[in-house]
Design a protein around this motif. Sequence first.
Motif, mmCIF file in Angstrom:
data_model
loop_
_atom_site.group_PDB
_atom_site.id
_atom_site.type_symbol
_atom_site.label_atom_id
_atom_site.label_comp_id
_atom_site.label_asym_id
_atom_site.label_seq_id
_atom_site.Cartn_x
_atom_site.Cartn_y
_atom_site.Cartn_z
ATOM 1 N N ILE A 108 0.842 -1.205 0.000
ATOM 2 C CA ILE A 108 0.000 0.000 0.000
ATOM 3 C C ILE A 108 0.873 1.249 0.000
ATOM 4 O O ILE A 108 0.596 2.209 -0.729
ATOM 5 C CB ILE A 108 -0.983 -0.021 1.184
ATOM 6 N N LYS A 109 1.936 1.260 0.776
ATOM 7 C CA LYS A 109 2.838 2.418 0.776
ATOM 8 C C LYS A 109 3.469 2.625 -0.604
ATOM 9 O O LYS A 109 3.637 3.760 -1.055
ATOM 10 C CB LYS A 109 3.915 2.248 1.841
ATOM 11 N N GLU A 110 3.798 1.545 -1.274
ATOM 12 C CA GLU A 110 4.346 1.657 -2.634
ATOM 13 C C GLU A 110 3.282 2.200 -3.586
ATOM 14 O O GLU A 110 3.577 3.061 -4.423
ATOM 15 C CB GLU A 110 4.862 0.302 -3.124
ATOM 16 N N LEU A 111 2.050 1.751 -3.457
ATOM 17 C CA LEU A 111 0.954 2.263 -4.286
ATOM 18 C C LEU A 111 0.753 3.763 -4.034
ATOM 19 O O LEU A 111 0.495 4.522 -4.971
ATOM 20 C CB LEU A 111 -0.338 1.493 -4.021
ATOM 21 N N GLU A 112 0.885 4.169 -2.783
ATOM 22 C CA GLU A 112 0.785 5.597 -2.455
ATOM 23 C C GLU A 112 1.927 6.376 -3.117
ATOM 24 O O GLU A 112 1.696 7.448 -3.682
ATOM 25 C CB GLU A 112 0.804 5.800 -0.940
ATOM 26 N N ARG A 113 3.142 5.843 -3.064
ATOM 27 C CA ARG A 113 4.295 6.507 -3.699
ATOM 28 C C ARG A 113 4.086 6.626 -5.213
ATOM 29 O O ARG A 113 4.508 7.603 -5.831
ATOM 30 C CB ARG A 113 5.588 5.747 -3.419
ATOM 31 N N LEU A 114 3.421 5.608 -5.799
ATOM 32 C CA LEU A 114 3.147 5.613 -7.239
ATOM 33 C C LEU A 114 1.933 6.481 -7.587
ATOM 34 O O LEU A 114 1.537 6.554 -8.751
ATOM 35 C CB LEU A 114 2.914 4.177 -7.725
ATOM 36 N N LYS A 115 1.318 7.101 -6.581
ATOM 37 C CA LYS A 115 0.146 7.981 -6.760
ATOM 38 C C LYS A 115 -1.059 7.235 -7.330
ATOM 39 O O LYS A 115 -1.844 7.799 -8.092
ATOM 40 C CB LYS A 115 0.489 9.183 -7.656
ATOM 41 N N ARG A 116 -1.200 5.971 -6.966
ATOM 42 C CA ARG A 116 -2.362 5.191 -7.398
ATOM 43 C C ARG A 116 -3.590 5.622 -6.611
ATOM 44 O O ARG A 116 -3.492 6.021 -5.452
ATOM 45 C CB ARG A 116 -2.120 3.699 -7.185
ATOM 46 N N LYS A 117 -4.732 5.532 -7.244
ATOM 47 C CA LYS A 117 -5.990 5.915 -6.605
ATOM 48 C C LYS A 117 -6.507 4.718 -5.806
ATOM 49 O O LYS A 117 -7.214 3.872 -6.347
ATOM 50 C CB LYS A 117 -6.999 6.377 -7.644
ATOM 51 N N ILE A 118 -6.105 4.666 -4.542
ATOM 52 C CA ILE A 118 -6.543 3.599 -3.656
ATOM 53 C C ILE A 118 -7.229 4.209 -2.439
ATOM 54 O O ILE A 118 -6.960 5.354 -2.075
ATOM 55 C CB ILE A 118 -5.384 2.684 -3.204
ATOM 56 N N ALA A 119 -8.107 3.421 -1.850
ATOM 57 C CA ALA A 119 -8.764 3.820 -0.608
ATOM 58 C C ALA A 119 -9.060 2.566 0.187
ATOM 59 O O ALA A 119 -9.288 1.490 -0.383
ATOM 60 C CB ALA A 119 -10.056 4.582 -0.893
ATOM 61 N N ILE A 120 -9.048 2.711 1.487
ATOM 62 C CA ILE A 120 -9.392 1.600 2.366
ATOM 63 C C ILE A 120 -10.887 1.701 2.650
ATOM 64 O O ILE A 120 -11.390 2.769 3.022
ATOM 65 C CB ILE A 120 -8.565 1.649 3.657
#
Length: 171
Positions: free
Chosen positions: A70-82
Amino acid sequence: MTNDYTFIDLDGVILDSEKRMLERKYDLGLRNHKNEEEFDQYFEYTNLHPEEWNYILKEAKPVNNSVEIIKELERLKRKIAILTKIHTLQEMKVKMEVLRENQKITCPVIFVPPGVKKHQMIIPNTQLLVDDSPKNINGWIENGGVGLILDPSIDHDTYEKVRNLEFLIKR
């Protein structure tokens, strides 16, 4: 790349908190995990003993490197939400503490209150949900979303199940 979000369940997908909760519930003599009334009794217990959420959530361990992914997805600026179910306000408070302070996860967190389904809180509209509950996934898919069940026990990913969240990095 689309404008859609990927929604990720917390309990049982990011952290092993669901397993920990079921163990605590069982230890209290509430052993039928299919009985809604037993869950209601357990959540009443947690209201009287809010420290229960500290054990369940603050001591929970990540499932298959999920926090780092998840931290890597955040660094990649992916649109994720919990997208996570809550049963008490104390549970919601501790989940935020764990995600923000302990795990340093910064993506949006959407809480689903008791009596509301995940597909009612967020209209699926072809968006992806990764959850460990077949019931949540089925409701999501039936309402126009894409759903994958997280199952760490499988040997390899399939069309319906994934072993971990790593596939989201390659997506």
